[in-house]
Design an enzyme around this catalytic site. Structure first.
Site, short mmCIF file in Angstrom:
data_model
loop_
_atom_site.label_atom_id
_atom_site.label_comp_id
_atom_site.label_asym_id
_atom_site.label_seq_id
_atom_site.Cartn_x
_atom_site.Cartn_y
_atom_site.Cartn_z
N GLU A 176 -22.08 -4.14 -15.24
CA GLU A 176 -22.77 -5.29 -14.64
C GLU A 176 -24.29 -5.14 -14.78
O GLU A 176 -25.03 -5.21 -13.80
CB GLU A 176 -22.34 -5.51 -13.18
CG GLU A 176 -20.88 -5.88 -13.08
CD GLU A 176 -20.43 -6.50 -11.76
OE1 GLU A 176 -21.20 -6.50 -10.77
OE2 GLU A 176 -19.28 -6.99 -11.71
N GLU A 298 -12.77 -5.68 -14.52
CA GLU A 298 -12.70 -5.90 -13.07
C GLU A 298 -12.11 -7.27 -12.84
O GLU A 298 -12.65 -8.28 -13.31
CB GLU A 298 -14.09 -5.81 -12.42
CG GLU A 298 -14.62 -4.40 -12.38
CD GLU A 298 -15.91 -4.23 -11.58
OE1 GLU A 298 -16.14 -5.02 -10.63
OE2 GLU A 298 -16.68 -3.32 -11.92
N GLN A 347 -9.17 -2.64 -6.72
CA GLN A 347 -9.26 -1.26 -7.11
C GLN A 347 -8.06 -0.51 -6.56
O GLN A 347 -7.61 -0.84 -5.46
CB GLN A 347 -10.53 -0.63 -6.58
CG GLN A 347 -11.80 -1.28 -7.09
CD GLN A 347 -13.06 -0.45 -6.80
OE1 GLN A 347 -12.98 0.69 -6.35
NE2 GLN A 347 -14.22 -1.05 -7.06
O1 AHR Z 1 -15.33 -3.80 -7.45
C1 AHR Z 1 -16.40 -3.93 -6.57
C2 AHR Z 1 -17.69 -4.24 -7.30
O2 AHR Z 1 -17.63 -5.50 -7.88
C3 AHR Z 1 -18.06 -3.34 -8.44
O3 AHR Z 1 -18.70 -2.18 -8.03
C4 AHR Z 1 -19.00 -4.19 -9.24
O4 AHR Z 1 -18.99 -3.86 -10.60
C5 AHR Z 1 -18.53 -5.60 -8.94
O5 AHR Z 1 -19.56 -6.43 -8.60
#
Ligand code: AHR
Length: 496
Positions: A176, A298, A347
């Site tokens: 990001e 993600e 996650q």
């Molecule tokens: O997954 C949580 C966060 O979401 C991560 O650290 C980031 O890459 C995204 O904004």
């Protein structure tokens, strides 16, 4: 019948291979994902292998997780790997500024993460620090992990107890970088990417797969600039997309939601189709051979944290609605497996759309876990062509969604696996599958995950409220398989 979905599946028409890596996961130093989740430490009374929680390893092995992304996330661009190797007393603590300013003691570092991957039997995907790290630091990390030479970095690894280099194929050059990874413009990051990746050298088997930071959601300009300026230096380009029931201020509750929120959440999850399609079209212009993989590293649901928990720890429950989000999204990735090479749900444990929740020694598998268990049948299989001949819809007035989402594949044993989701929270979905080109006889079995209550979820006192059950009475007749999918369900059918 008007409210029926009719689909033809042609087993003789194989499209792309479904990369197993689509079934990947992500574990960040955030909240209780690593500490008090995966890592309990070797002195814990909770059963562990060298500090890594045994029940978690066993559960992740059962669903064949192919790849695990680490250490972040936003944390990756603050992480200095040298602080996380050597004896614990030598490790330098830091403040985890991204996630609640808690003190990170660096007890879980490179050796512990790579050991976790060995125990699970998955490939590591390591994300390097571009935002606050140096080119040298990134270069030396790869040397430390993967070089075999008699040189300072590999020798330091040996001193720290690891003789053989590890195999690390997937390497992310920042995370990001348009936001927490440095607030860069795409033009600037494209140049930085080119510079950093130059020194991210191959030491192992020469197959380092370099992943450039990609777009957030609908930022097509980012993809355009990256492909135009840096495509030839990358193997993969990432994409991040989260599904919120509300907006970033009020994301909505994970378990207390209305029928409208059910609909809106699924409608937003289905937008992954548009994202993969449109980012893919841009990539096609620069890379018509589809050499560069789209890496959705993600994705998943993001709700308000559970009441009473630390707002920076992103701990949320996981309900039947999350199972549907996982099911429809994985079907989209399968259907686009000519371009989507990897995806990583955010996650793994105790954070966002987790597979596993823990509290002390308590442990549960979420509905999302069970979807990955059903869908593992697609890993490495050949995607089959599915043609929707008639699509039933559901919704309110003009705001309608397809009632059913699906994908189908044939594995190396000739078994056909079809995963189907009924998104409709009220009606059973009647689905007619016309099966063409079947080589095997046609014994059908099935499993389904469903509940009467849309808020159903597993708790530590009732951990099996939601889990797949076998479907009975399935048979093919004259090349047709008719199934009834319960409202709000995710189903796997196997034909052999
Ligand atoms: O997954 C949580 C966060 O979401 C991560 O650290 C980031 O890459 C995204 O904004």
């Amino acid at each position: 019948m008007e409210n029926q979905t009719r689909i033809s599946i042609d087993a003789s028409h194989k499209k792309s291979t479904i990369s197993p890596h689509i079934y990947g996961h992500f574990a960040e130093h955030l909240g209780r994902c690593i500490y008090d989740g995966i890592w309990v430490g070797p002195d814990s009374s909770i059963p562990n292998t060298e500090g890594i929680r045994t029940d978690i390893v066993e559960a992740l092995r059962r669903i064949n997780i192919p790849v695990l992304r680490w250490p972040g996330g936003c944390f990756a661009d603050e992480y200095h790997w040298k602080d996380g190797v050597g004896s614990l007393s030598e490790r330098r603590a830091m403040i985890n500024k991204s996630w609640g300013k808690v003190v990170e003691n660096n007890g879980f570092g490179t050796h512990e993460f790579l050991r976790l991957c060995e125990l699970i039997g998955c490939e590591p995907y390591i994300v390097g620090n571009v935002g606050s790290g140096t080119v040298l630091e990134m270069q030396e990390w790869l040397e430390y992990m993967t070089a075999d030479a008699d040189a300072p970095m590999p020798n330091w690894r040996r001193q720290n107890g690891r003789e053989e280099p590890w195999k690390v194929r997937f390497f992310g050059v920042g995370n990001e970088n348009w936001g927490c990874g440095g607030n860069m413009r795409p033009e600037y990051y494209a140049d930085e990417y080119r510079r950093y990746q130059t020194y991210a050298r191959n030491h192992g088997e020469g197959n380092l797969y370099r992943i450039a930071c990609g777009a957030s959601d609908f930022d097509y300009k980012w993809t355009e600039v990256m492909m135009e300026r840096a495509a030839k230096y990358m193997d993969g380009l990432s994409l991040h997309y989260y599904t919120l029931a509300g907006d970033w201020k009020n994301k909505g509750s994970a378990t207390d939601f209305s029928e409208d929120e059910w609909f809106i959440t699924l409608k937003k999850a289905l937008r992954m189709e548009e994202l993969v399609q449109k980012h893919g079209e841009i990539m096609d212009r620069y890379d018509p051979e589809k050499r560069v993989g789209l890496i959705v590293d993600e994705w998943g649901t993001w709700y308000d944290v559970e009441p009473g928990t630390n707002p920076h720890f992103l701990f949320q429950q996981n309900s039947l609605r999350d199972a549907l989000v996982a099911g429809v999204t994985l079907n989209i990735f399968n259907q686009h497996s000519d371009r989507v090479y990897m995806a990583n749900l955010a996650q793994t444990v105790n954070v966002l759309q987790a597979l596993i929740l823990t509290e002390g020694d308590k442990f549960l598998l979420t509905p999302t876990y069970h979807v990955f268990d059903l869908y593992k049948a697609h890993q490495g299989a050949a995607l089959l062509e599915t043609i929707i001949e008639q699509a039933a819809t559901y919704g309110n007035g003009n705001d309608r969604l397809p009632q059913v989402s699906l994908s189908a594949s044939e594995d190396d044993q000739g078994r056909i696996n079809i995963t189907l989701c009924n998104l409709d929270n009220r009606a059973t979905a009647k689905v007619g599958l016309a099966l063409k080109g079947l080589v095997k006889g046609g014994k059908v079995s099935g499993s389904t995950l469903a509940a009467k209550d849309m808020h159903a979820h597993n708790t530590f006192s009732n951990p099996d409220t939601l889990r797949p059950v076998a479907l009975a009475g399935l048979a093919i007749s004259d090349g047709e398989l008719n199934v009834e999918l319960a409202p709000m369900s995710v189903t796997l059918l196997t034909i052999e």
